[in-house]
Design a protein around this motif. Structure first.
Motif, PDB file in Angstrom:
ATOM      1  N   ALA A  42       0.729  -1.148  -0.042  1.00 12.55           N
ATOM      2  CA  ALA A  42       0.209   0.170  -0.184  1.00 12.55           C
ATOM      3  C   ALA A  42       0.921   1.160  -0.036  1.00 12.55           C
ATOM      4  O   ALA A  42       1.659   1.274   0.876  1.00 12.55           O
ATOM      5  N   GLU A  43       0.594   2.118  -1.130  1.00 13.71           N
ATOM      6  CA  GLU A  43       1.300   3.320  -1.023  1.00 13.71           C
ATOM      7  C   GLU A  43       0.398   4.424  -0.540  1.00 13.71           C
ATOM      8  O   GLU A  43      -0.549   4.626  -1.112  1.00 13.71           O
ATOM      9  N   ILE A  44       0.750   5.108   0.456  1.00 13.24           N
ATOM     10  CA  ILE A  44      -0.046   5.996   1.195  1.00 13.24           C
ATOM     11  C   ILE A  44       0.266   7.368   1.068  1.00 13.24           C
ATOM     12  O   ILE A  44       1.625   7.742   1.316  1.00 13.24           O
ATOM     13  N   ILE A  45      -0.500   8.452   0.476  1.00 15.75           N
ATOM     14  CA  ILE A  45       0.155   9.765   0.275  1.00 15.75           C
ATOM     15  C   ILE A  45       0.214  10.693   1.401  1.00 15.75           C
ATOM     16  O   ILE A  45      -0.252   9.996   2.705  1.00 15.75           O
ATOM     17  N   GLU A  46       0.964  11.434   1.204  1.00 15.09           N
ATOM     18  CA  GLU A  46       1.452  12.550   2.721  1.00 15.09           C
ATOM     19  C   GLU A  46       0.081  12.854   3.191  1.00 15.09           C
ATOM     20  O   GLU A  46      -0.951  13.025   2.964  1.00 15.09           O
ATOM     21  N   HIS A  47       0.396  12.750   4.594  1.00 10.18           N
ATOM     22  CA  HIS A  47      -0.603  13.313   5.672  1.00 10.18           C
ATOM     23  C   HIS A  47      -1.733  12.241   5.934  1.00 10.18           C
ATOM     24  O   HIS A  47      -2.547  12.614   6.551  1.00 10.18           O
ATOM     25  N   TRP A  48      -1.955  11.290   5.210  1.00  5.70           N
ATOM     26  CA  TRP A  48      -2.896  10.104   5.403  1.00  5.70           C
ATOM     27  C   TRP A  48      -2.493   8.970   6.020  1.00  5.70           C
ATOM     28  O   TRP A  48      -1.311   8.745   5.959  1.00  5.70           O
ATOM     29  N   HIS A  49      -3.204   8.346   6.943  1.00  2.48           N
ATOM     30  CA  HIS A  49      -2.897   6.893   7.599  1.00  2.48           C
ATOM     31  C   HIS A  49      -3.895   6.047   7.189  1.00  2.48           C
ATOM     32  O   HIS A  49      -5.219   6.073   6.883  1.00  2.48           O
ATOM     33  N   LEU A  50      -3.420   4.913   7.064  1.00  2.55           N
ATOM     34  CA  LEU A  50      -4.051   3.683   6.951  1.00  2.55           C
ATOM     35  C   LEU A  50      -4.234   2.730   8.420  1.00  2.55           C
ATOM     36  O   LEU A  50      -2.845   2.508   8.657  1.00  2.55           O
ATOM     37  N   PRO A  65     -10.531  -1.352  10.901  1.00  2.00           N
ATOM     38  CA  PRO A  65      -9.437  -2.015  10.497  1.00  2.00           C
ATOM     39  C   PRO A  65      -9.188  -2.228   9.338  1.00  2.00           C
ATOM     40  O   PRO A  65     -10.066  -2.749   8.583  1.00  2.00           O
ATOM     41  N   THR A  66      -8.041  -2.470   8.641  1.00  2.00           N
ATOM     42  CA  THR A  66      -7.652  -3.125   7.233  1.00  2.00           C
ATOM     43  C   THR A  66      -8.093  -4.531   7.272  1.00  2.00           C
ATOM     44  O   THR A  66      -7.525  -5.308   8.418  1.00  2.00           O
ATOM     45  N   GLU A  67      -8.920  -4.837   6.304  1.00  2.00           N
ATOM     46  CA  GLU A  67      -9.528  -6.451   6.478  1.00  2.00           C
ATOM     47  C   GLU A  67      -9.383  -6.850   5.026  1.00  2.00           C
ATOM     48  O   GLU A  67      -9.629  -6.282   3.826  1.00  2.00           O
ATOM     49  N   PHE A  68      -8.848  -8.051   4.746  1.00  3.48           N
ATOM     50  CA  PHE A  68      -8.437  -8.889   3.559  1.00  3.48           C
ATOM     51  C   PHE A  68      -9.219 -10.214   3.654  1.00  3.48           C
ATOM     52  O   PHE A  68      -9.556 -10.672   4.817  1.00  3.48           O
ATOM     53  N   THR A  69     -10.080 -10.369   2.443  1.00  2.00           N
ATOM     54  CA  THR A  69     -10.683 -11.576   2.297  1.00  2.00           C
ATOM     55  C   THR A  69     -10.188 -12.171   0.843  1.00  2.00           C
ATOM     56  O   THR A  69      -9.918 -11.447  -0.018  1.00  2.00           O
ATOM     57  N   PHE A  70     -10.358 -13.551   0.651  1.00  2.00           N
ATOM     58  CA  PHE A  70      -9.918 -14.108  -0.406  1.00  2.00           C
ATOM     59  C   PHE A  70     -10.781 -14.990  -1.086  1.00  2.00           C
ATOM     60  O   PHE A  70     -11.743 -15.811  -0.329  1.00  2.00           O
ATOM     61  N   GLN A  71     -10.878 -15.164  -2.323  1.00  3.06           N
ATOM     62  CA  GLN A  71     -11.782 -16.073  -3.055  1.00  3.06           C
ATOM     63  C   GLN A  71     -11.531 -17.332  -2.882  1.00  3.06           C
ATOM     64  O   GLN A  71     -10.422 -17.836  -3.163  1.00  3.06           O
ATOM     65  N   ASN A  72     -12.443 -18.253  -2.925  1.00  2.00           N
ATOM     66  CA  ASN A  72     -12.159 -19.910  -3.187  1.00  2.00           C
ATOM     67  C   ASN A  72     -11.337 -20.404  -2.309  1.00  2.00           C
ATOM     68  O   ASN A  72     -10.848 -21.549  -2.454  1.00  2.00           O
ATOM     69  N   VAL A  73     -11.445 -19.937  -0.909  1.00  2.00           N
ATOM     70  CA  VAL A  73     -10.720 -20.442   0.320  1.00  2.00           C
ATOM     71  C   VAL A  73     -11.371 -21.691   0.429  1.00  2.00           C
ATOM     72  O   VAL A  73     -12.602 -21.915   0.617  1.00  2.00           O
ATOM     73  N   VAL A 127      -9.637  -5.928  -0.413  1.00  2.00           N
ATOM     74  CA  VAL A 127      -9.376  -5.077   0.802  1.00  2.00           C
ATOM     75  C   VAL A 127     -10.089  -4.306   1.185  1.00  2.00           C
ATOM     76  O   VAL A 127     -10.684  -3.561   0.174  1.00  2.00           O
ATOM     77  N   GLN A 128     -10.683  -4.183   2.490  1.00  2.00           N
ATOM     78  CA  GLN A 128     -11.576  -3.083   2.847  1.00  2.00           C
ATOM     79  C   GLN A 128     -10.860  -2.407   3.926  1.00  2.00           C
ATOM     80  O   GLN A 128     -10.335  -2.974   4.878  1.00  2.00           O
ATOM     81  N   TYR A 129     -10.882  -1.207   3.955  1.00  2.00           N
ATOM     82  CA  TYR A 129     -10.203  -0.331   4.738  1.00  2.00           C
ATOM     83  C   TYR A 129     -10.685   1.104   4.874  1.00  2.00           C
ATOM     84  O   TYR A 129     -11.519   1.398   4.381  1.00  2.00           O
ATOM     85  N   GLN A 130     -10.217   1.806   6.045  1.00  2.00           N
ATOM     86  CA  GLN A 130     -10.098   3.233   6.128  1.00  2.00           C
ATOM     87  C   GLN A 130      -9.099   3.856   6.243  1.00  2.00           C
ATOM     88  O   GLN A 130      -8.021   3.260   6.799  1.00  2.00           O
ATOM     89  N   ALA A 131      -8.954   4.930   5.942  1.00  2.00           N
ATOM     90  CA  ALA A 131      -7.874   5.857   5.683  1.00  2.00           C
ATOM     91  C   ALA A 131      -8.320   7.255   6.109  1.00  2.00           C
ATOM     92  O   ALA A 131      -9.518   7.835   5.701  1.00  2.00           O
TER      93      ALA A 131
END
Length: 656
Positions: A42-50, A65-73, A127-131
């Motif tokens: 993840a590249e995050i631009i200046e002044h932002w937080h992930l 929080p940052t959350e990842f899910t994957f297909q066909n598990v 990926v589902q996330y808040q910044a």
């Protein structure tokens, strides 16, 4: 100008979101024939937080929080352990007032997988996330693709085992696509439109000059330049530079809209037809109208003007610039509503950013012109009328105009959502009431708080009052169900004739037979072996109404449309939801999935995919077998439109 600020804030928010504070990329590290590391950067631009996956003391409930899910598990792949992430920064967060873990600048995540199916070519994730930065937060999701065989990742129809009814494309098998790139030889219509907008902006600036916020400043400012600059030549050059800065300031207000226009072709149209934004404009225009009536004063914070005024004392070019900025701020309560009207009108047209710049330039030129003109010819200052009650009269009349324009925005929301509360006759009736009240004010029969002592009715005021009465008489036939109710002079402002309280034979313009679904219209055209006029239109599209009421109504054109073509009108701003079985997700060329939930979503995407444009009105002539008959047509005059229809019909006969 608060409507301008609110619209600007909404647009700025959209721009920041479109800028995507977090950019995601993926790679794959092969461990063995059956095991891989999926690497997510993840590249995050200046002044932002992930925000990290795991938060201290379980405080993740306050944020996403940052959350990842994957297909066909469990089917094609098996997850080995959890996702590893880099070391986050943990500190007190000003927004949420608690200790939170986040990443700045960049972040890396790893997930080890084991293949259950050795033939698996790729892995799809989400990926589902808040910044957040120090002022705002965004909530996003992004598709992630990991190629295990070196080929391009193919996003398929399931995520986490759930079908998303993905439609691969809406593309038609169009023939002669090269005609879409054909530039019409006559671009005078578009140039005329821009010229008209410049003139309207210029007239708006002239009206603003006549208000109490601006007019008294003209002689004071010109006298300052001519007397304080040392010599006449320098005074003139300073006054001209002052005018140039005024023009530049108002032009600069339109710059952010050009970024929006380039990010996504549909974005300005979506904003202009947004129901709640139109309702907000309606409320704010009424708020400004009552400010013009004198019931309260609306100003920017005085500290802004004081700071600019202080900066203007620095002298030189910088000081002149801040003098111009001070004028823009202190005149805000009078210029704001006019600029807000310009903003709202430009958003609803094709090329909104360009039109806004042209209109703003016209406004700035009109506002700057007197300062340069009177500096060149200072003796003309003596011919200026004295400040007085006439300036308040100008403001009150502007208040009535703001009130009338407010109902245009409510009408947009009403038509887009099909509420049916502001049908054409109701809209015209409200306008009649507003202009009757304006006439009564001009004739001195009603008064407002800041009006001076009652005086004898002047000649010019009487003439203006009679003009208003004539306009009211012109509006009256619009309340009836008759041919005279067309009101061609106002095309685009009231709702269309078929959006009426009276029963209509057709819910199409001018009573024509039309289809509002492409598939239905296509089937009819194939059955009757007729060419198609594909009409991309909108409920809130002013130029669409002008074409329908001023061009299609011409007898020769109406006859061609009625007898020789199958009219398919697709409303790109219709916010009515599709039925659940008709809703789907559309995958764009870059792999992103776009939700198609409303009628407008479907036809706007359909237009963009097939014709690479998001403008309305936009007309296509094609055969039932998808062969283009001639180049597309947009907003134009009746003669050009008639020749275009005729040539399309002749080309269709040759194809047959």
């Amino acid at each position: 100008m608060r409507n301008l600020l609110i619209g600007f804030i909404l647009l700025l928010t959209t721009f920041l979101q479109a800028q995507e504070p977090v950019k995601w990329s993926t790679s794959v590290e092969k461990i063995s024939e059956t095991e891989y590391n999926l690497i997510i950067n993840a590249e995050i631009i200046e002044h932002w937080h992930l925000y990290a996956q795991n938060q201290p003391l379980g405080e993740e409930a306050a944020i996403i929080p940052t959350e990842f899910t994957f297909q066909n598990v469990g089917k094609d792949i098996e997850l080995v352990g959890g996702i590893e992430e880099g070391e986050p920064v943990t500190e007190f967060d000003k927004i949420f007032e608690m200790e939170l873990a986040y990443f700045a600048n960049s972040a890396t995540f790893k997930q080890r997988i084991r293949l259950i199916n050795p033939e698996t070519p790729s892995v799809i994730g989400l990926v589902q996330y808040q910044a957040c930065d120090d002022e705002r937060c965004i909530f996003r999701d992004a598709d992630l693709g990991f190629s295990l065989d070196g080929n391009k990742v193919s996003f398929n129809k399931e995520v986490d085992g759930q079908s998303i009814n993905l439609i691969e494309n809406l593309e038609l098998p169009i023939k002669n696509k090269d005609l879409l790139n054909y530039e019409q030889g006559d671009s005078s219509g578009q140039e005329k439109d821009l010229t008209s907008l410049f003139i309207l902006g210029f007239l708006g600036g002239l009206i603003a000059l006549l208000t109490p916020c601006v007019f008294p400043m003209i002689p004071l400012t010109v006298s300052f330049f001519t007397k304080q600059s040392g010599n006449k030549r320098k005074g003139i050059s300073n006054a001209v530079l002052y005018g140039v800065f005024i023009i530049g300031i108002y032009m600069a207000l339109s710059i952010p809209f050009h970024f929006l226009d380039s990010i996504a072709p549909e974005i300005l149209n979506n904003i202009s037809t947004n129901v709640w934004l139109n309702v907000i404009f309606f409320v704010i225009f009424i708020f400004f109208a009552f400010s013009f009536f004198g019931f309260y004063e609306l100003t920017l914070p005085s500290s802004w003007g004081n700071k600019m005024d202080s900066a203007s004392g620095s002298g030189g070019i910088v000081g002149i610039f801040f003098m111009a900025l001070t004028l823009a701020i202190v005149s805000f309560s009078c210029t704001g509503p006019i600029l807000g009207s310009l903003l709202a009108g430009s958003l609803s047209n094709d090329g909104g950013a360009t039109q806004l710049t042209v209109g703003m330039t016209g406004f700035g030129v009109a506002l700057a012109l007197p300062f340069a003109l009177f500096a060149l010819f200072p003796n003309m200052l003596k011919s200026l009328p004295k400040s007085g009650g006439w300036m308040n009269t100008t403001k009150v009349i502007l208040g009535f105009l703001e009130l009338a324009l407010a109902f245009k925005f409510l009408s947009n929301a009403d038509m887009v959502e099909h509420w049916g509360i502001l049908k054409r006759e109701v809209f015209i009736g409200i306008w009649i009431v507003i202009f009757v009240a304006m006439a009564l004010y001009v004739f001195g029969l009603i008064r407002f708080p800041h009006d001076g002592p009652k005086k004898k009715l002047s000649f010019y005021r009487a003439i203006f009052g009679i003009a208003i009465v004539c306009f009211i008489i012109y509006l009256v036939p619009g309340l009836q169900k008759s041919k005279e109710s067309n009101l061609k002079m106002l095309s685009g402002f009231p709702p269309p004739v078929f959006y009426s309280i009276y029963p209509q034979e057709s819910n199409c313009p001018l009573g024509l037979t039309c289809f509002k679904d492409f598939e239905e219209g296509l089937a009819y055209a194939q059955e009757h072996n007729k060419p198609i006029l594909l009409d991309f239109t909108g409920w809130a599209c002013v130029n669409c109404r002008k074409i329908e009421e001023n061009v299609w109504s011409e007898p020769e054109i109406f006859s061609l449309l009625n007898e020789n073509y199958v009219l398919i009108s697709l409303y790109v701003d219709d916010r009515k939801n599709l039925s659940e079985d008709e809703q789907f997700n559309f995958k764009t060329e870059n792999g992103r999935v776009k939700e198609i939930k409303t009628i407008g979503d479907k036809w706007a995407t359909f237009q963009t995919i097939n014709f690479r444009t998001a403008s309305q009105p936009y007309y296509i002539l094609m055969s039932p077998s998808f062969e283009l008959l001639n180049p597309p047509q947009q907003y134009t005059d009746a003669v050009t439109y008639y020749e275009w229809l005729k040539s399309g019909l002749e080309n269709y006969k040759e194809i047959k």
